[in-house]
Each structure stands twice: as C-alpha cells, then as structure tokens.
Design a protein around this motif. Structure first.
Motif, PDB file in Angstrom:
ATOM      1  N   ILE A 168       0.830  -1.208   0.000  1.00 30.08           N
ATOM      2  CA  ILE A 168       0.000   0.000   0.000  1.00 30.08           C
ATOM      3  C   ILE A 168       0.861   1.253   0.000  1.00 30.08           C
ATOM      4  CG2 ILE A 168      -1.802   1.295   1.184  1.00 30.08           C
ATOM      5  CD1 ILE A 168      -2.714  -1.391   0.005  1.00 30.08           C
ATOM      6  N   GLY A 169       1.621   1.449   1.058  1.00 30.98           N
ATOM      7  CA  GLY A 169       2.463   2.633   1.169  1.00 30.98           C
ATOM      8  C   GLY A 169       2.938   2.824   2.593  1.00 30.98           C
ATOM      9  N   PRO A 170       3.820   3.800   2.830  1.00 29.61           N
ATOM     10  CA  PRO A 170       4.414   3.985   4.155  1.00 29.61           C
ATOM     11  C   PRO A 170       3.417   4.431   5.210  1.00 29.61           C
ATOM     12  CG  PRO A 170       5.002   5.801   2.705  1.00 29.61           C
ATOM     13  CD  PRO A 170       4.343   4.774   1.840  1.00 29.61           C
ATOM     14  N   HIS A 171       2.390   5.158   4.812  1.00 28.20           N
ATOM     15  CA  HIS A 171       1.375   5.613   5.757  1.00 28.20           C
ATOM     16  C   HIS A 171       0.625   4.426   6.353  1.00 28.20           C
ATOM     17  CE1 HIS A 171      -0.212   5.108   1.800  1.00 28.20           C
ATOM     18  NE2 HIS A 171      -1.463   5.424   2.127  1.00 28.20           N
ATOM     19  N   TYR A 172       0.245   3.491   5.491  1.00 28.41           N
ATOM     20  CA  TYR A 172      -0.490   2.308   5.924  1.00 28.41           C
ATOM     21  C   TYR A 172       0.410   1.371   6.732  1.00 28.41           C
ATOM     22  CZ  TYR A 172      -3.285  -1.973   5.659  1.00 28.41           C
ATOM     23  OH  TYR A 172      -4.001  -3.108   5.970  1.00 28.41           O
ATOM     24  N   ALA A 173       1.594   1.065   6.209  1.00 30.53           N
ATOM     25  CA  ALA A 173       2.495   0.124   6.875  1.00 30.53           C
ATOM     26  C   ALA A 173       2.867   0.612   8.271  1.00 30.53           C
ATOM     27  CB  ALA A 173       3.752  -0.082   6.034  1.00 30.53           C
ATOM     28  N   SER A 174       3.166   1.901   8.390  1.00 28.63           N
ATOM     29  CA  SER A 174       3.573   2.425   9.694  1.00 28.63           C
ATOM     30  C   SER A 174       2.413   2.463  10.675  1.00 28.63           C
ATOM     31  CB  SER A 174       4.183   3.818   9.534  1.00 28.63           C
ATOM     32  OG  SER A 174       3.250   4.731   8.965  1.00 28.63           O
ATOM     33  N   SER A 175       1.210   2.713  10.185  1.00 28.16           N
ATOM     34  CA  SER A 175       0.054   2.726  11.085  1.00 28.16           C
ATOM     35  C   SER A 175      -0.213   1.345  11.659  1.00 28.16           C
ATOM     36  CB  SER A 175      -1.187   3.241  10.349  1.00 28.16           C
ATOM     37  OG  SER A 175      -1.685   2.287   9.417  1.00 28.16           O
TER      38      SER A 175
END
Length: 258
Positions: A168-175
């Motif tokens: 997905i992206g860094p926003h999703y992975a980090s959340s």
C-alpha cells in the motif's frame, strides 16, 4: 469451579461474552462475528456507512445463531464518534469483554515502488487516526472494565505490511506496525489482570474492501499460490480470544515474497 484467571483449560468458554467488533459489516469483521456467535458470544456490530450490510448481519446473528446482536454506527476518523460508540454499546448491551479492533483504511495506494512524496503528512495522519488512534482510544475506553472484572481479550487487526512494508504505502504500513508496540505494552501491563492483548496480521485477503480487485501480480507473491479468505483470519481471532494464556503475540497469516 476455578475462575477464568486460574483455569487450566487452554480453550476458555466464550458463552455469554460480549464482543465489540469494529469494521464488522463485511470481510474479516463479519467472518469473525459469525465465528464468535457460534461460540455463544453476543456481538456489537460496528459499521461506518454500510448500514444495510450491518443490519443483515445482525439479523443473521440473532436469527440463525440465536445470540444478541446490535448494530452501531461510528466514523472511526472522529474521536468523539469513537467515544460515543463505546458509550452507546455500554448503555444498550453492556461492557465489551472482547474487543476486536478491526476497522481500518488504506487511503492512497502507491505500492512498493511508489514515491513517498505522493503521500502528504495530512494523509499520513488521517490514516493513522483510523488505523491506530481510534483503536488506541477504544481500547483505552474498554480496558478499565476488563481490568476491574479480571477478564478481557483485546485483538488488533494489523497487517503483514507492519513487518515488510507491504503493497500500500508507508502511511499504511507504519500505522499497522504501531499497533504492535501498543499490544506489547498492554499485554505486559495487564497480564496479571487476565487481560490478553494480541494481533492478527493478515496478508492479502479477498472479500475485503482493500482487496476488492486483486491483481495476478499480487497473487504471484504468495507462496501458497492463492489469496486468503476472511474465514481463515477469523479462526485465528477465535483462537486468540479463547485462550487465556496466549498474549503479547502478533500472528502473521502468511508471508509474501519480496
């Protein structure tokens, strides 16, 4: 008869327990509601916009499975709405003894080769608010009663992206990875209170909003050669909430390649 805190039975009875499941109108949430209802749990069915699906699920739970079930609407991006959700559940059907923090969203999908500049800090924060902040708040609201009554089961729906970066992206992975730190603290802090805290971290599961139109390229990254099904995740959640000794774990559903 020994109480729940001292029971030697590794599989505890869920009969009569109340489970609050966020994002319950479809996919993993719905499958988990059906699985826990079969074990005798009452279900607080949370939804945001899919009212018809939530009402249909409530009818199935109360009709086919004979348990108590009520639908509750809340926008998980709004913390006041989360507080209201908890208050309504407590007022109408009681304090949740099982909490499955399942609601989440992806927002922009930039993929493993995407440009981080494509995700603004505002979108980053919006993703965290739903995926992490609302789960934190709802857990915070439910914990006092669990601790007081020496029984509680908290499960977060994380993602394989928490450990790999995902698709997905860094926003999703980090959340999602933030949920792991949260569960570790809660599990250690409240183990003595017979409150367990764990996470299930699915990979690519069909029948969900996130995987509405999966590509063959994504399937090729999965060693078993197929996407997972919501029911295969619900069995893991069922295990986590029915075992009073398992805590502080993040169960990865399946690893992707690359």
């Amino acid at each position: 008869m020994p109480d729940a805190a001292t029971s030697t039975n590794p599989i505890d009875s869920l009969q009569g327990k109340l489970a609050l499941i966020t994002g319950c109108s479809g996919g993993i949430g719905r499958a988990t509601a059906l699985a826990l209802a079969q074990r005798g749990c009452s279900i607080a069915v949370h939804y945001n916009s899919a009212k018809d699906a939530a009402d249909t699920l409530v009818s199935q739970l109360t009709g086919t499975h004979g348990v108590k079930a009520v639908a509750f609407q809340a926008d998980m991006s709004n913390y006041d709405a989360v507080r209201k959700l908890h208050a309504q559940v407590v007022q109408e059907i009681g304090h949740p003894q099982i909490l499955f923090n399942n609601a989440g969203l992806t927002n922009s999908v930039i993929g493993p080769q995407g440009d981080i500049q494509s995700v603004s800090v505002e979108e980053f924060e919006a993703t965290w608010r739903v995926n992490t902040g609302s789960s934190y708040l709802l857990t915070q609201l439910c914990l006092p009663n669990m601790v007081e009554n020496k029984y509680g089961r908290v499960v977060f729906c994380s993602s394989v992206a928490a450990g790999t970066g995902g698709v997905i992206g860094p926003h999703y992975a980090s959340s999602k990875s933030a949920l792991h730190g949260l569960l570790h603290w809660i599990a250690m802090r409240h183990a003595k209170d017979n409150v367990t805290c764990n996470a299930v971290a699915p990979a690519l599961i069909t029948g969900t909003t996130m995987m509405a139109n999966p590509s063959p390229e994504l399937q090729a990254r999965i060693p078993v050669g197929r996407f997972g099904r919501p029911e295969e995740i619900s069995t893991v959640v069922e295990m986590l909430v029915s075992n009073s000794y398992m805590t502080n774990k993040a169960i990865i559903s399946i690893l992707t390649v690359g």
